[in-house]
Design an enzyme around this catalytic site. Structure first.
Site, PDB file in Angstrom:
ATOM      1  NE  ARG A  89      56.747  21.865  -6.720  1.00  0.00           N
ATOM      2  CZ  ARG A  89      57.514  22.329  -7.332  1.00  0.00           C
ATOM      3  NH1 ARG A  89      58.827  21.803  -7.213  1.00  0.00           N
ATOM      4  NH2 ARG A  89      58.367  22.988  -8.526  1.00  0.00           N
ATOM      5  CB  CYS A  90      53.639  17.508 -12.037  1.00  0.00           C
ATOM      6  SG  CYS A  90      53.374  19.038 -12.032  1.00  0.00           S
ATOM      7  NE  ARG A 131      50.797  28.671  -8.947  1.00  0.00           N
ATOM      8  CZ  ARG A 131      51.634  28.333  -9.071  1.00  0.00           C
ATOM      9  NH1 ARG A 131      52.267  27.649  -8.005  1.00  0.00           N
ATOM     10  NH2 ARG A 131      52.461  27.257  -9.926  1.00  0.00           N
ATOM     11  NE  ARG A 175      50.808  24.035 -12.040  1.00  0.00           N
ATOM     12  CZ  ARG A 175      50.071  24.982 -10.768  1.00  0.00           C
ATOM     13  NH1 ARG A 175      49.559  25.655 -11.567  1.00  0.00           N
ATOM     14  NH2 ARG A 175      50.250  24.875  -9.768  1.00  0.00           N
ATOM     15  CE  LYS A 192      36.246  12.688  -7.556  1.00  0.00           C
ATOM     16  NZ  LYS A 192      37.378  13.186  -6.042  1.00  0.00           N
ATOM     17  CD  GLU A 232      49.291  20.132 -18.572  1.00  0.00           C
ATOM     18  OE1 GLU A 232      49.904  19.246 -17.908  1.00  0.00           O
ATOM     19  OE2 GLU A 232      49.235  20.643 -19.156  1.00  0.00           O
ATOM     20  CG  ASN A 268      49.964  18.010  -6.069  1.00  0.00           C
ATOM     21  OD1 ASN A 268      48.738  18.061  -6.613  1.00  0.00           O
ATOM     22  ND2 ASN A 268      51.067  18.275  -6.525  1.00  0.00           N
ATOM     23  CE1 TYR A 269      50.678  24.568  -6.008  1.00  0.00           C
ATOM     24  CE2 TYR A 269      52.017  22.596  -6.808  1.00  0.00           C
ATOM     25  CZ  TYR A 269      51.776  23.990  -6.061  1.00  0.00           C
ATOM     26  OH  TYR A 269      53.611  23.940  -5.830  1.00  0.00           O
ATOM     27  CD  GLU A 321      55.105  11.763  -9.954  1.00  0.00           C
ATOM     28  OE1 GLU A 321      54.241  10.796 -10.507  1.00  0.00           O
ATOM     29  OE2 GLU A 321      54.855  12.685 -10.803  1.00  0.00           O
ATOM     30  CB  SER A 362      42.092  19.596  -8.706  1.00  0.00           C
ATOM     31  OG  SER A 362      40.162  19.441  -8.125  1.00  0.00           O
TER      32      SER A 362
HETATM   33  P1  NAP Z   1      45.339  10.587  -8.296  1.00  0.00           P
HETATM   34  O1  NAP Z   1      44.928   9.578  -7.613  1.00  0.00           O
HETATM   35  O2  NAP Z   1      45.515  10.234  -9.819  1.00  0.00           O
HETATM   36  O3  NAP Z   1      43.694  11.561  -8.244  1.00  0.00           O
HETATM   37  C1  NAP Z   1      43.584  13.062  -8.975  1.00  0.00           C
HETATM   38  C2  NAP Z   1      41.686  13.501  -9.248  1.00  0.00           C
HETATM   39  O4  NAP Z   1      41.121  12.080 -10.068  1.00  0.00           O
HETATM   40  C3  NAP Z   1      41.196  13.463  -7.751  1.00  0.00           C
HETATM   41  O5  NAP Z   1      40.656  14.462  -8.004  1.00  0.00           O
HETATM   42  C4  NAP Z   1      41.109  11.465  -8.461  1.00  0.00           C
HETATM   43  O6  NAP Z   1      39.651  11.728  -7.239  1.00  0.00           O
HETATM   44  C5  NAP Z   1      39.920  11.601  -9.309  1.00  0.00           C
HETATM   45  N1  NAP Z   1      39.954   9.769  -9.884  1.00  0.00           N
HETATM   46  C6  NAP Z   1      40.203   9.227  -9.180  1.00  0.00           C
HETATM   47  N2  NAP Z   1      40.342   7.803 -10.024  1.00  0.00           N
HETATM   48  C7  NAP Z   1      39.085   7.955 -11.239  1.00  0.00           C
HETATM   49  C8  NAP Z   1      38.851   8.180 -12.289  1.00  0.00           C
HETATM   50  N3  NAP Z   1      38.535   6.584 -12.497  1.00  0.00           N
HETATM   51  N4  NAP Z   1      37.627   8.852 -12.723  1.00  0.00           N
HETATM   52  C9  NAP Z   1      38.075   9.786 -12.697  1.00  0.00           C
HETATM   53  N5  NAP Z   1      39.020  11.257 -11.781  1.00  0.00           N
HETATM   54  C10 NAP Z   1      38.557   9.914 -10.942  1.00  0.00           C
HETATM   55  O7  NAP Z   1      46.582  11.780  -8.547  1.00  0.00           O
HETATM   56  P2  NAP Z   1      46.033  12.598  -6.513  1.00  0.00           P
HETATM   57  O8  NAP Z   1      47.382  11.539  -5.962  1.00  0.00           O
HETATM   58  O9  NAP Z   1      45.722  13.445  -6.621  1.00  0.00           O
HETATM   59  O10 NAP Z   1      47.491  13.409  -7.176  1.00  0.00           O
HETATM   60  C11 NAP Z   1      48.891  13.394  -7.961  1.00  0.00           C
HETATM   61  C12 NAP Z   1      49.352  12.749  -8.839  1.00  0.00           C
HETATM   62  O11 NAP Z   1      48.694  13.729  -9.735  1.00  0.00           O
HETATM   63  C13 NAP Z   1      50.970  12.515  -9.255  1.00  0.00           C
HETATM   64  O12 NAP Z   1      51.523  11.578 -10.100  1.00  0.00           O
HETATM   65  C14 NAP Z   1      51.375  13.681 -10.228  1.00  0.00           C
HETATM   66  O13 NAP Z   1      52.568  14.164 -10.891  1.00  0.00           O
HETATM   67  C15 NAP Z   1      50.526  14.545 -10.857  1.00  0.00           C
HETATM   68  N6  NAP Z   1      50.126  16.006 -10.948  1.00  0.00           N
HETATM   69  C16 NAP Z   1      50.017  16.224 -11.731  1.00  0.00           C
HETATM   70  C17 NAP Z   1      50.459  17.907 -11.775  1.00  0.00           C
HETATM   71  C18 NAP Z   1      50.599  18.288 -13.411  1.00  0.00           C
HETATM   72  O14 NAP Z   1      49.872  19.551 -14.019  1.00  0.00           O
HETATM   73  N7  NAP Z   1      51.079  18.044 -14.509  1.00  0.00           N
HETATM   74  C19 NAP Z   1      50.029  18.047 -11.285  1.00  0.00           C
HETATM   75  C20 NAP Z   1      49.988  18.140 -10.000  1.00  0.00           C
HETATM   76  C21 NAP Z   1      49.591  16.258  -9.210  1.00  0.00           C
HETATM   77  P3  NAP Z   1      39.928  10.754  -5.590  1.00  0.00           P
HETATM   78  O15 NAP Z   1      40.773  11.585  -5.169  1.00  0.00           O
HETATM   79  O16 NAP Z   1      38.285  11.000  -4.851  1.00  0.00           O
HETATM   80  O17 NAP Z   1      40.534   9.638  -5.663  1.00  0.00           O
HETATM   81  O1  G3H Z   2      51.655  19.681  -9.052  1.00  0.00           O
HETATM   82  C1  G3H Z   2      52.226  19.982  -9.915  1.00  0.00           C
HETATM   83  C2  G3H Z   2      51.904  21.619 -10.118  1.00  0.00           C
HETATM   84  O2  G3H Z   2      51.305  21.857 -11.473  1.00  0.00           O
HETATM   85  C3  G3H Z   2      53.070  21.652  -9.284  1.00  0.00           C
HETATM   86  O3  G3H Z   2      53.350  23.484  -9.849  1.00  0.00           O
HETATM   87  O4  G3H Z   2      54.972  23.943 -10.144  1.00  0.00           O
HETATM   88  O5  G3H Z   2      53.946  25.495  -9.623  1.00  0.00           O
HETATM   89  O6  G3H Z   2      55.200  23.499  -7.644  1.00  0.00           O
HETATM   90  P1  G3H Z   2      54.421  24.112  -9.035  1.00  0.00           P
END
Ligand code: NAP
Ligand code: G3H
Length: 478
Positions: free
Chosen positions: A285-286, A105, A439, A179, A252, A156-157, A379, A153
């Site tokens: 997945r978000c 993809r 998505r 990062k 996002e 999860n992806y 969530e 980023s």
């Molecule tokens: P996360 O804990 O918020 O981490 C995301 C990114 O932010 C990681 O690279 C993390 O680095 C970094 N980060 C952490 N603290 C930071 C700070 N103070 N300043 C700048 N960057 C910082 O999220 P995750 O656990 O990886 O992913 C799960 C969440 O993401 C879920 O809530 C999901 O719904 C959401 N998500 C949303 C989408 C969308 O498109 N809407 C897509 C995928 C995921 P570290 O890993 O080093 O902490």
């Molecule tokens: O986790 C968030 C992703 O943007 C979801 O992508 O709907 O293709 O699984 P997807």
């Protein structure tokens, strides 16, 4: 002996002067799979300075020259598809087949982004089209890069959601500080190894590793960062939005996508779409379906169909392509367990699941979920599906809109007028009619409203958000 991975700056792979590394544990192998560098602020600063300098000549290259590097990157990723998919699987516990699909993809995404950018057009405006204006003024409007883009980023992806930021940034003439999520950074490093093989000019892409909680604020607040494109949790996103200076942000974030099931829905179709939407990759997945709002009159029938589908799901190892795999870490599993326990204490019915082995949560269905339960609003990012019974569509729409999130929603009905009426009332970025929330395809605009995001992703919109319009006015003396 596990590998010690290096960071990438100025076209060179380097070890941090800090002498410190972050250990990466596989969520299912339960062993260390490598170490990544914990950068110091000075090193982050050097990366940003290098990126700022490199961007000047990168932007001057023709779009076809930049496209050459990105197409070569896509070729390299395809060559290492199996290796990269194995890393993704081991690092974030994604089923192997899904990891392969993620790489494929991503290759398509990079190529499509290049094509879309190449076919971008500017605009010209003639002064005479405004009242009192004249043909002596001609505005030429073109799009120019922003500068140094910070791309952060999620886990999860680790490949696709990184490339969805890097490709549009690079093709439009920006340089990038990438990062990756710490859990996901080995995958990020491998995809940048592929990019480095294309002989990309030094400094155009820099990869920094280290905990977001340690280097995140410094990165986001840095005066030479021109834009932040972020995917991750809402709490992190809100922090970034508070820290960032007056620069564009695309975010996002989290979601609580509802599936609204009407009385006239094709329940078999709805149950299959809901189960696939809710449980793939253990719900990490978000866009996972995170609550079902079903009309009372069809709730029992829908529930029994959902239960049949969930019973078919495979549970186990990503190496066996199981749908339900261990969650990213113990903390994530504890959080999901807390939501299940809270719902059960408050009177929800456990239809299926509720078992747990370390960070593996078995697929769980909770019925008779009420507004008082945390699972109705929070969530989980795990394999648990709350069923909320509603007595009218208005009630369903009200509950859907009462969420602080607004990513996507699904509506299941055979009445197209009803589908559109509900879709128009839902406060989400997208609404899927008779399909699961998701998505893709990646050229569709992807929008989170309320606490689900800011700005728009999707190939065209990402290109737009990583460039700005510049107007040159020709004053013509005829
Ligand atoms: P996360 O804990 O918020 O981490 C995301 C990114 O932010 C990681 O690279 C993390 O680095 C970094 N980060 C952490 N603290 C930071 C700070 N103070 N300043 C700048 N960057 C910082 O999220 P995750 O656990 O990886 O992913 C799960 C969440 O993401 C879920 O809530 C999901 O719904 C959401 N998500 C949303 C989408 C969308 O498109 N809407 C897509 C995928 C995921 P570290 O890993 O080093 O902490
Ligand atoms: O986790 C968030 C992703 O943007 C979801 O992508 O709907 O293709 O699984 P997807």
């Amino acid at each position: 002996m596990e590998s010690i991975y290096q960071y990438y700056s100025q076209g060179i792979w380097k070890k941090s002067e800090s002498g410190e590394t972050v250990e990466i544990q596989s969520p299912y192998l339960k062993k260390t799979i490598g170490f990544v560098q914990a950068l110091t602020q000075e090193e982050v600063d050097q990366c940003i300075q290098g990126a700022k300098e490199a961007q000047k000549s990168w932007a001057k290259k023709s779009i076809y020259e930049r496209a050459h590097y990105l197409q070569a990157w896509a070729d390299e990723l395809l060559k290492m598809k199996e290796e990269l998919a194995t890393t993704v699987m081991q690092e974030v516990g994604k089923a192997y087949q899904d990891a392969v699909k993620e790489v494929e993809r991503t290759v398509d995404l990079i190529r499509y982004t290049v094509d879309e950018a190449i076919h971008s057009r500017g605009q010209s405006l003639n002064g005479e089209n405004f009242p009192g204006g004249s043909r002596s003024k001609l505005a030429v409007v073109e799009r120019v890069p922003l500068g140094v883009i910070l791309a952060i980023s999620p886990f999860n992806y680790p490949v696709n959601l990184a490339a969805a930021k890097l490709a549009p940034a690079l093709i439009t003439g920006n340089s990038v500080i990438f990062k990756p999520a710490t859990q996901g950074s080995i995958s990020g490093i491998k995809m940048i190894e592929a990019l480095a093989k294309t002989n990309l000019p030094a400094g155009v892409l820099n990869l920094v590793t280290g905990k977001g909680s340690v280097i995140g604020d410094y990165l986001v607040e840095h005066k030479d960062i021109s834009m932040v494109t972020f995917t991750g949790g809402t709490v992190t996103g809100e922090r970034i939005a508070q820290k960032a200076k007056m620069i564009p942000l695309v975010m996002e974030l989290g979601g609580k996508d509802p599936a609204i099931v009407c009385e006239d829905a094709n329940l078999k179709l709805a149950s299959k779409q809901i189960v696939s939407g809710a449980y793939s990759y253990s719900g990490q997945r978000c866009t996972a379906i995170k609550r079902v709002l079903v009309h009372d009159s069809v709730a029992d029938e829908l529930l029994s169909l959902i239960k049949l589908e969930v019973e078919k799901l495979s549970v186990g190892s990503p190496e066996e392509n199981a749908t339900i795999v261990p969650l990213i870490d113990q903390q994530a599993a504890d959080f999901v367990q807390g939501l299940i326990d809270d719902a059960l204490q408050k009177g929800a019915t456990l239809v299926l699941g509720g078992e747990r082995k370390d960070n593996l949560i078995y697929p769980t269905i909770l019925d008779h979920v009420t507004k008082e339960m945390r699972i109705a609003w929070e969530e989980p990012f795990g394999p648990v599906l709350p069923i909320i019974r509603i007595s009218s569509l208005e009630e369903g729409i009200d509950i859907a809109n009462a969420s602080e999130y607004g990513l996507q929603a699904s509506v299941f009905t055979q009445n197209i007028d009803q589908a559109l009426t509900i879709a128009r009332k839902l406060e989400t970025g997208s609404v899927q009619i008779n399909g699961r929330t998701e998505r893709g395809p990646d050229h569709f605009p992807f929008i989170g409203v309320k606490k689900s995001g800011l700005g728009i992703q999707g190939v065209r919109r990402s290109i737009d958000s990583m460039t700005r319009e510049k107007v040159i006015v020709l004053n013509i003396n005829e």
